[in-house]
Design a protein around this motif. Structure first.
Motif, mmCIF file in Angstrom:
data_model
loop_
_atom_site.group_PDB
_atom_site.id
_atom_site.type_symbol
_atom_site.label_atom_id
_atom_site.label_comp_id
_atom_site.label_asym_id
_atom_site.label_seq_id
_atom_site.Cartn_x
_atom_site.Cartn_y
_atom_site.Cartn_z
ATOM 1 N N LEU A 144 0.969 -1.245 -0.034
ATOM 2 C CA LEU A 144 -0.011 0.130 -0.058
ATOM 3 C C LEU A 144 0.951 1.075 0.158
ATOM 4 C CD1 LEU A 144 -2.472 -1.100 2.781
ATOM 5 C CD2 LEU A 144 -2.998 -1.040 0.255
ATOM 6 N N LYS A 145 0.838 2.162 -1.005
ATOM 7 C CA LYS A 145 1.771 3.262 -1.159
ATOM 8 C C LYS A 145 1.291 4.441 0.025
ATOM 9 C CE LYS A 145 3.710 1.097 -4.470
ATOM 10 N NZ LYS A 145 5.113 0.444 -4.229
ATOM 11 N N THR A 146 0.114 4.577 0.053
ATOM 12 C CA THR A 146 -0.269 5.768 0.849
ATOM 13 C C THR A 146 -1.397 5.255 1.495
ATOM 14 O OG1 THR A 146 -1.615 6.888 -0.863
ATOM 15 C CG2 THR A 146 0.774 7.544 -0.490
ATOM 16 N N ALA A 147 -1.418 5.690 2.899
ATOM 17 C CA ALA A 147 -2.607 5.529 3.753
ATOM 18 C C ALA A 147 -2.429 6.326 5.035
ATOM 19 C CB ALA A 147 -2.591 3.854 4.150
ATOM 20 N N LYS A 148 -3.391 6.756 5.672
ATOM 21 C CA LYS A 148 -3.569 7.451 6.938
ATOM 22 C C LYS A 148 -3.213 6.526 8.067
ATOM 23 C CE LYS A 148 -7.819 9.823 5.458
ATOM 24 N NZ LYS A 148 -9.017 10.363 5.598
ATOM 25 N N SER A 149 -3.026 7.156 9.069
ATOM 26 C CA SER A 149 -2.458 6.308 10.455
ATOM 27 C C SER A 149 -3.947 5.766 10.845
ATOM 28 C CB SER A 149 -2.087 7.267 11.563
ATOM 29 O OG SER A 149 -0.754 7.965 11.053
ATOM 30 N N SER A 150 -3.802 4.861 11.529
ATOM 31 C CA SER A 150 -4.833 4.165 12.425
ATOM 32 C C SER A 150 -5.835 4.926 13.058
ATOM 33 C CB SER A 150 -4.550 2.882 13.078
ATOM 34 O OG SER A 150 -5.622 2.247 13.704
ATOM 35 N N ALA A 151 -7.006 5.034 12.815
ATOM 36 C CA ALA A 151 -8.019 5.754 13.598
ATOM 37 C C ALA A 151 -9.056 4.886 14.553
ATOM 38 C CB ALA A 151 -8.980 6.416 12.523
ATOM 39 N N THR A 152 -8.681 3.628 14.825
ATOM 40 C CA THR A 152 -9.613 2.878 15.272
ATOM 41 C C THR A 152 -9.604 2.994 16.877
ATOM 42 O OG1 THR A 152 -8.436 1.110 15.080
ATOM 43 C CG2 THR A 152 -10.177 1.091 13.355
ATOM 44 N N ALA A 153 -8.688 3.514 17.355
ATOM 45 C CA ALA A 153 -8.614 3.733 18.930
ATOM 46 C C ALA A 153 -9.868 4.602 19.583
ATOM 47 C CB ALA A 153 -6.991 3.939 19.107
ATOM 48 N N ASP A 154 -10.288 5.471 18.520
ATOM 49 C CA ASP A 154 -11.321 6.158 18.916
ATOM 50 C C ASP A 154 -12.386 6.304 17.967
ATOM 51 O OD1 ASP A 154 -10.143 7.694 21.495
ATOM 52 O OD2 ASP A 154 -8.447 8.125 20.036
ATOM 53 N N TRP A 155 -12.975 5.154 17.690
ATOM 54 C CA TRP A 155 -13.873 4.984 16.466
ATOM 55 C C TRP A 155 -14.990 4.169 17.233
ATOM 56 C CZ3 TRP A 155 -13.059 7.328 11.468
ATOM 57 C CH2 TRP A 155 -13.998 6.856 10.846
ATOM 58 N N PRO A 156 -15.940 4.726 17.768
ATOM 59 C CA PRO A 156 -16.990 3.912 18.258
ATOM 60 C C PRO A 156 -17.661 2.917 17.388
ATOM 61 C CG PRO A 156 -17.245 6.326 19.104
ATOM 62 C CD PRO A 156 -16.216 6.145 17.771
ATOM 63 N N LEU A 157 -18.165 1.768 17.915
ATOM 64 C CA LEU A 157 -18.910 0.849 17.023
ATOM 65 C C LEU A 157 -20.219 1.074 16.889
ATOM 66 C CD1 LEU A 157 -17.167 -2.544 18.140
ATOM 67 C CD2 LEU A 157 -16.303 -0.951 16.442
ATOM 68 N N VAL A 158 -20.948 0.633 15.896
ATOM 69 C CA VAL A 158 -22.272 0.947 15.363
ATOM 70 C C VAL A 158 -23.225 0.278 17.066
ATOM 71 C CG1 VAL A 158 -22.652 0.801 13.198
ATOM 72 C CG2 VAL A 158 -22.781 -1.170 14.526
ATOM 73 N N GLY A 159 -23.993 1.239 17.393
ATOM 74 C CA GLY A 159 -24.809 1.259 18.569
ATOM 75 C C GLY A 159 -24.229 1.738 19.833
ATOM 76 N N ALA A 160 -23.166 2.070 19.865
ATOM 77 C CA ALA A 160 -22.526 2.575 21.004
ATOM 78 C C ALA A 160 -22.742 3.405 21.899
ATOM 79 C CB ALA A 160 -20.733 2.788 20.679
ATOM 80 N N ALA A 161 -23.273 3.048 23.108
ATOM 81 C CA ALA A 161 -24.025 4.015 23.839
ATOM 82 C C ALA A 161 -23.910 3.514 25.116
ATOM 83 C CB ALA A 161 -25.459 4.287 23.424
ATOM 84 N N PRO A 162 -23.355 4.093 26.373
ATOM 85 C CA PRO A 162 -23.688 3.804 27.710
ATOM 86 C C PRO A 162 -24.792 3.687 28.266
ATOM 87 C CG PRO A 162 -22.970 6.175 27.574
ATOM 88 C CD PRO A 162 -23.059 5.648 26.159
ATOM 89 N N GLY A 163 -25.052 2.628 29.031
ATOM 90 C CA GLY A 163 -26.225 2.417 29.601
ATOM 91 C C GLY A 163 -26.363 1.407 31.115
#
Length: 537
Positions: free
Chosen positions: A401-420
């Protein structure tokens, strides 16, 4: 807008296959829809890359739906002296709990001490565990006398109890976490297909330039061109590496260890705390934990010689789990108390020479073959995100892969994410959908309970938004009823099948599922090399 707040995407299969047939290539093609492959797809998509993922069966059909349901740094790895793995896992534990609070929460554990010296030995190690966690710690480790130990977990056998330790880790719903990963990757632009097996590679000039896959429902073949092909097939990584080769790989990447679990009523483990036995009679770790209104007891570490799609707990493993639980619980469960039993195969990176599977590290490995195929193997659920990040970074470093951004998943909420207030330990209900509760409640049949907390609307939501095609998809992985109560799952299968056929028009495979549910209530004495079995109950 984050993935957790977007409206649910439709997962209409005809539309997905139409996208797959469109001309044009991808940056990354992933083979395997377990935790690792889905993590790679999400990491790549959130870096702005064009991503496609194919899975031969359903997402999390294999190992990724059969974990011990814990998000943990690994107390056993601490005992082995593998501090870097523990430190990484504790960091990833915090990230996972933050990004999917509707599917994962902290859980307190009680470690009982019945022998002289156990309490200070375990306590010292768990204090170190806390220290390694640092700011990612979930709660303070406490030294308990016998009375305090029983107050926190009255299910423990009082006779001979010298005290205990309380510490914190996390628990989760593994299969629904996998579905959330798939759907979050789709929200980020990735194309994901279950029941679409990779059958060969496209090769140009001796290099892997893509893959060929086949839709299980129509038999249609598709060619996918990609700059980078990632083999994240879990226990099948070596089979994938061998696609299109006249001779098999000389050195297998992984070996297999089976972990069996049994489920009994919650009455055997009342309260909110799990139990950890750090060392059973044969040196294993035993867990008893509250999960979805039941008690899960596991696990074993049994070497297995070959890969099977549906591994089975052996009668010896079931007897071991019942026997060890009986040694430590005030009320010993019996064979008739088991409502479901399952097993999963761990893909462990092969070490040099013979090593017992219980001593093999759960660390992962990323390797790039001479033809450019990228294979990621090993690891564990807790570190799936770090494994995915390492894989994409390795692809970039290798020039795939020649170009790509840095990983962003450390701060990427998953679908449905909500405290309860809903916890994974509680009986399943609509609150487990997090921020998507209203979307489910808006569907027909929201108030019609089919059994075990599963409603008609949940089945419809699974078909429309969660890639579900068969009764097994719904009752094993969108709902966890098969893993909790196989008899009840079998009883509701026909109605779930009727609803699925209404939604999808496809064969929901009701009879196949009923046979599978029966298998969760019976276990073989042993499995021969030919696959034949004799059963016990």
């Amino acid at each position: 807008m984050t993935a957790s707040t977007q409206a649910p995407l439709r997962t209409d299969r005809a539309g997905l296959l139409a996208r797959l047939a469109e001309p044009g290539g991808y940056d990354v093609a992933v083979i395997g829809g377990g935790a690792t492959g889905l993590g790679v797809a999400l990491d790549a998509a959130t870096r702005g890359l064009r991503v496609v993922l194919v899975e031969a069966h359903d997402f999390a059909k294999g190992t990724s739906s059969r974990a011990t349901k814990l998000i943990h740094g690994g107390v056993r790895y601490l005992a082995q002296g593998n501090l870097p793995l523990v430190r990484e896992a504790l960091r990833e534990r915090q990230i996972l709990l933050r990004n999917a609070p509707h599917l994962a929460q902290p859980l307190p554990f009680v470690v009982p001490a019945y022998r002289l010296g156990e309490r200070p030995f375990y306590g010292t190690g768990l204090v170190l565990y806390d220290a390694l966690a640092g700011k990612a710690g979930l709660g303070r480790t406490r030294w308990l006398d016998a009375r305090a130990t029983l107050a926190r977990q009255p299910a423990l056998r009082a006779q001979g109890l010298r005290g205990g330790i309380e510490y914190w880790d996390g628990q989760f719903d593994d299969a629904r976490m996998a579905i959330a990963l798939a759907r979050t990757a789709a929200q980020a632009g990735a194309l994901l297909l279950n029941y679409c097996a990779a059958v060969d590679f496209i090769r140009e000039g001796g290099k892997v330039a893509g893959l060929r896959c086949e839709d299980a429902e129509t038999g249609r073949s598709y060619g996918i061109r990609a700059k980078c092909v990632v083999n994240a097939a879990g226990i099948w990584v070596d089979a994938v590496r061998g696609l299109g080769r006249e001779t098999p790989q000389a050195e297998p990447t992984v070996t297999f260890s089976q972990g069996a679990h049994i489920v009994v009523p919650r009455t055997f483990l009342p309260g909110d705390r799990a139990v950890l036995i750090p060392r059973t009679r044969d040196g294993r770790v035993l867990f008893a934990l509250p999960w979805m209104g039941r008690t899960v007891i596991g696990t074993t570490d049994t070497p297995r010689p070959r890969v099977v799609l549906e591994p089975r707990p052996l009668s010896t493993e079931v007897a071991f789990l019942l026997g060890e639980a009986g040694r430590y619980l005030a009320r010993a469960p019996g064979i008739d108390d088991i409502s479901s039993a399952w097993a999963g195969l761990r893909p462990l990176v092969r070490p040099g020479g013979f090593v017992s599977t219980k001593n093999i590290s759960r660390e992962h490995q990323v390797r790039i073959d001479g033809d450019g195929l990228v294979t990621v193997a090993g690891g564990k659920w807790t570190t799936y995100r770090a494994m995915a990040e390492d894989t994409l970074d390795a692809c970039i470093a290798a020039g795939l892969l020649k170009t790509a951004k840095s990983s962003a998943t450390a701060d990427w909420p998953l679908v449905g994410a909500a405290p309860g207030r809903h916890r994974v330990a509680d009986m399943p209900d609509i609150r487990g959908y997090g921020s998507e509760q209203e979307a489910v409640l808006a569907l027909h049949g929201a108030q019609r309970d089919l059994g075990g907390g599963l409603t008609e609307a949940m089945v419809r939501f699974a078909a429309r938004h969660e890639y579900a095609r068969t009764v097994e998809d719904v009752l094993a992985r969108r709902s966890r009823l098969l893993f909790l109560d196989a008899r009840l799952a079998r009883a509701v299968a026909a109605e779930v099948g009727r609803l699925l056929r209404e939604e999808t028009g496809a064969d929901p495979c009701v009879e196949v599922f009923c046979g599978l549910a029966e298998a969760y209530l019976r276990w073989p004495e042993e499995v021969s090399s030919s696959g034949s079995t004799s059963f016990s109950r």
